[in-house]
Design a protein around this motif. Sequence first.
Motif, PDB file in Angstrom:
ATOM      1  N   ASP A 132       0.810  -1.226   0.000  1.00  0.00           N
ATOM      2  CA  ASP A 132       0.000   0.000   0.000  1.00  0.00           C
ATOM      3  C   ASP A 132       0.842   1.274   0.000  1.00  0.00           C
ATOM      4  O   ASP A 132       0.354   2.348   0.372  1.00  0.00           O
ATOM      5  N   ASP A 133       2.113   1.174  -0.390  1.00  0.00           N
ATOM      6  CA  ASP A 133       2.994   2.342  -0.450  1.00  0.00           C
ATOM      7  C   ASP A 133       3.079   3.078   0.881  1.00  0.00           C
ATOM      8  O   ASP A 133       3.171   4.300   0.934  1.00  0.00           O
ATOM      9  N   ARG A 134       3.103   2.306   1.962  1.00  0.00           N
ATOM     10  CA  ARG A 134       3.249   2.890   3.295  1.00  0.00           C
ATOM     11  C   ARG A 134       4.542   2.346   3.906  1.00  0.00           C
ATOM     12  O   ARG A 134       4.698   1.122   4.061  1.00  0.00           O
ATOM     13  N   TRP A 135       5.455   3.238   4.288  1.00  0.00           N
ATOM     14  CA  TRP A 135       6.779   2.809   4.714  1.00  0.00           C
ATOM     15  C   TRP A 135       6.750   1.864   5.908  1.00  0.00           C
ATOM     16  O   TRP A 135       7.649   1.039   6.092  1.00  0.00           O
ATOM     17  N   GLU A 136       5.701   1.963   6.745  1.00  0.00           N
ATOM     18  CA  GLU A 136       5.652   1.157   7.957  1.00  0.00           C
ATOM     19  C   GLU A 136       5.189  -0.273   7.707  1.00  0.00           C
ATOM     20  O   GLU A 136       5.248  -1.127   8.605  1.00  0.00           O
ATOM     21  N   ASN A 137       4.738  -0.577   6.490  1.00  0.00           N
ATOM     22  CA  ASN A 137       4.256  -1.916   6.159  1.00  0.00           C
ATOM     23  C   ASN A 137       5.387  -2.848   5.735  1.00  0.00           C
ATOM     24  O   ASN A 137       6.519  -2.421   5.502  1.00  0.00           O
ATOM     25  N   MET A 138       5.053  -4.129   5.590  1.00  0.00           N
ATOM     26  CA  MET A 138       6.018  -5.124   5.128  1.00  0.00           C
ATOM     27  C   MET A 138       6.347  -4.918   3.647  1.00  0.00           C
ATOM     28  O   MET A 138       5.554  -4.367   2.886  1.00  0.00           O
ATOM     29  N   VAL A 139       7.509  -5.396   3.270  1.00  0.00           N
ATOM     30  CA  VAL A 139       7.912  -5.379   1.860  1.00  0.00           C
ATOM     31  C   VAL A 139       6.990  -6.304   1.067  1.00  0.00           C
ATOM     32  O   VAL A 139       6.637  -7.396   1.522  1.00  0.00           O
ATOM     33  N   SER A 140       6.589  -5.854  -0.111  1.00  0.00           N
ATOM     34  CA  SER A 140       5.722  -6.620  -0.998  1.00  0.00           C
ATOM     35  C   SER A 140       6.561  -7.285  -2.087  1.00  0.00           C
ATOM     36  O   SER A 140       7.222  -6.599  -2.873  1.00  0.00           O
ATOM     37  N   GLU A 141       6.544  -8.596  -2.132  1.00  0.00           N
ATOM     38  CA  GLU A 141       7.324  -9.321  -3.146  1.00  0.00           C
ATOM     39  C   GLU A 141       6.894  -8.934  -4.555  1.00  0.00           C
ATOM     40  O   GLU A 141       7.727  -8.767  -5.452  1.00  0.00           O
TER      41      GLU A 141
END
Length: 280
Positions: free
Chosen positions: A249-258
């Motif tokens: 979701d383009d939010r820095w606090e989230n997990m990396v999206s493969e």
Amino acid sequence: MQRFKQLFPLKRCVTFGMIHVGPLPGTPNYKGSIGSLIETACLEAEIFKKCSIDAVIVENMHDIPYIHYSKITPETTAVMTRVCSAVRQSLPKSIKCGVQVLASANKEALAVAQAANLDFIRAEGFVFGHVADEGYTNACAGDLLRYRRNIEAENILIFTDIKKKHSSHAITSDISIEETAKAAEFFLSDGVIVTGMATGHAASVKEVSDVKRSVKIPVLVGSGVTTENVGSFIGKADGVIVGTHFKKDDRWENMVSEDKVKRFMDKIMSYEEESAEETF
């Protein structure tokens, strides 16, 4: 440039992916599990490995609110060393690893890199003072390079932000970004980083181009790079550092999206193939 090319013997723009370590012990949002911090960082490293990224940077981004580097406490350095060591061991040597310790804790980053067998650090406040979120930041080039020599860590490259994001540069408003880059080069930076105004904000393509023409050391783009705009920096920058765009979701606090990392690397590789065809 030679040291950069030795570290990254590629004929294309180098891609650095960010691993934002969860809140460290002693910070307001710490959840109480160092093991969990290490596990999550290694999971993200595995995603970057599967997508054949060129390098990763481990950063204590979640340690908000950041404190002045003079107030960094030992547990930050200790836990970052544990995390970085685990990430380094989980990746092949072909994927280079670096570290940044916020805020502007550049000596601590060098110590972590030396202990964890990393390849480079990202340093803030290398040349010219500025006012950041956490207060006034002094220039550190002289002290930092002497420290690197003292701990025999000269194999570790230092990439340095210029006119860095989340900062006021009013006190150096009479010094252009090109002159700032030249000063960093003169003070033996291994590469300069150009950013936008804040995390996730794209750097100016013109500024990147102007800096690239002004120095002979590597120029990296340090914020706001996406699959959609990376083409604007190809041929103008030696590398791009991607954090927010690689997250869910383009939010820095989230997990990396493969999926997002894969699509980005596919785009980068397509530019390499086009370049090879043109050369042929």
